[in-house]
Design an enzyme around this catalytic site. Structure first.
Site, PDB file in Angstrom:
ATOM      1  CE1 TYR A  83     -12.715   3.919  -8.847  1.00  0.00           C
ATOM      2  CE2 TYR A  83     -15.045   3.747  -9.023  1.00  0.00           C
ATOM      3  CZ  TYR A  83     -13.900   3.369  -8.129  1.00  0.00           C
ATOM      4  OH  TYR A  83     -13.882   1.777  -7.770  1.00  0.00           O
TER       5      TYR A  83
ATOM      6  N   GLY B 229      -5.375   2.203  -6.041  1.00  0.00           N
ATOM      7  CA  GLY B 229      -5.966   3.067  -6.433  1.00  0.00           C
ATOM      8  C   GLY B 229      -6.721   3.997  -5.519  1.00  0.00           C
TER       9      GLY B 229
ATOM     10  CG  LEU C 210      -0.120   1.476  -7.332  1.00  0.00           C
ATOM     11  CD1 LEU C 210      -1.438   1.737  -8.209  1.00  0.00           C
ATOM     12  CD2 LEU C 210       0.659  -0.234  -7.797  1.00  0.00           C
TER      13      LEU C 210
ATOM     14  CG  ASP D  83      -2.257   0.912   0.968  1.00  0.00           C
ATOM     15  OD1 ASP D  83      -3.332   0.541   0.273  1.00  0.00           O
ATOM     16  OD2 ASP D  83      -1.973   2.172   1.454  1.00  0.00           O
TER      17      ASP D  83
ATOM     18  CB  SER E 145     -15.395   0.369 -10.133  1.00  0.00           C
ATOM     19  OG  SER E 145     -16.626   0.319  -9.829  1.00  0.00           O
TER      20      SER E 145
END
Length: 269
Positions: free
Chosen positions: A138, A71, A50, A35, A109
């Site tokens: 998003y 993310g 990342l 993380d 998602s």
């Protein structure tokens, strides 16, 4: 493929990551945690962005699979979404390719199809093949992630299950969530199925429990071996008494993405 034992869990400090840290080891996984934020109770967890490609390669090295939950999980500026969700996911896939990891489970998602009208009455369930209609930057990043997964399968032979997650919380908190809720236990069941199913190539599934008020088709998830056991309906009387039924005239209730289509919650960082 044989059940992977060592799995890199990205986004391990987040809400969903924290739930999976507690649930997935029971399926036999040795989780390697990553993380951008330190995880206080996990001294061996890796802390990296990342964008740090060397750190990502180190994190991926020697693992059997990746569960990619990292993310931004709400709306934000395009620049922030680009860095965290689009470029970050690309960096992860490149690290997997370079280190020979052949299976990724990608947290997509429902907001990749958020502007899809929600089913009403006897309308059929929404299939995974419905045209993508992202409701936010998003959701747009999750559409990109699904295409990236398809490309890495076609080009490099890396298999992915893209899970269009609804809402994974201990219990639903809104009437809309009665239709898209995934219990944490069912979330672990689905991720386990996605990590172990044979010959997934690139498979898109919806991620929810077997809710009485379900809006989407779970057939592709069930084909992986997923057997949801929970149903949000036991929470329905209390939520409906507090909030009322969904109103077809309310723009917040018209589409699959709910209020993400009209006034999305914004990432606080």
């Amino acid at each position: 493929m044989p059940a992977p034992r060592t799995v890199l869990l990205t986004g391990a400090a987040g809400g969903l990551g924290t739930l999976m840290r507690g649930l997935l080891p029971a399926y036999g996984y040795d989780l390697r945690l990553l993380d951008i934020r330190p995880i206080d109770d996990e001294p061996r967890a890796l802390t990296a962005d990342l964008a740090d490609r060397d750190a990502l390669r180190e994190a991926v090295r020697g693992t059997d699979a990746v569960l990619h939950l990292a993310g931004i999980s709400l709306e934000s500026t395009f620049d922030k979404i680009l860095k965290a969700n689009i470029e970050g996911t690309y960096h992860l896939y490149e690290a997997a390719r370079e280190e020979g990891v052949r299976r990724i489970v990608f947290a997509s998602s429902n907001h990749a199809v958020g502007f899809t009208p929600r089913p009403r009455g006897d309308d059929p369930l929404i299939p995974v093949g419905t045209p993508r209609r992202p409701d936010t930057f998003y959701g747009l990043s999750k559409s990109f992630g699904e295409d990236l997964a398809q490309f890495y399968w076609d080009k490099h032979g890396i298999e992915t299950v893209s899970v269009r997650i609804g809402s994974c919380f201990p219990e639903p908190t809104s009437v809309r969530m009665l239709s898209v809720w995934m219990s944490p236990d069912d979330g672990a069941r689905l991720f386990h199925a996605a990590l172990t199913a044979e010959d997934v190539r690139h498979t898109v599934v919806y991620g929810s429990s077997a809710n009485t008020r379900l809006w989407w088709d779970l057939a592709s998830a069930r084909a992986l071996g997923y057997e949801p056991r929970d149903d949000s309906e036991r929470y329905a009387p209390k939520l409906i008494a507090e909030q009322g039924e969904l109103d077809p005239a309310n723009p917040d209730h018209a589409h699959l993405g709910g209020h993400f289509c009209t006034n999305p919650p914004v990432w606080p960082y």
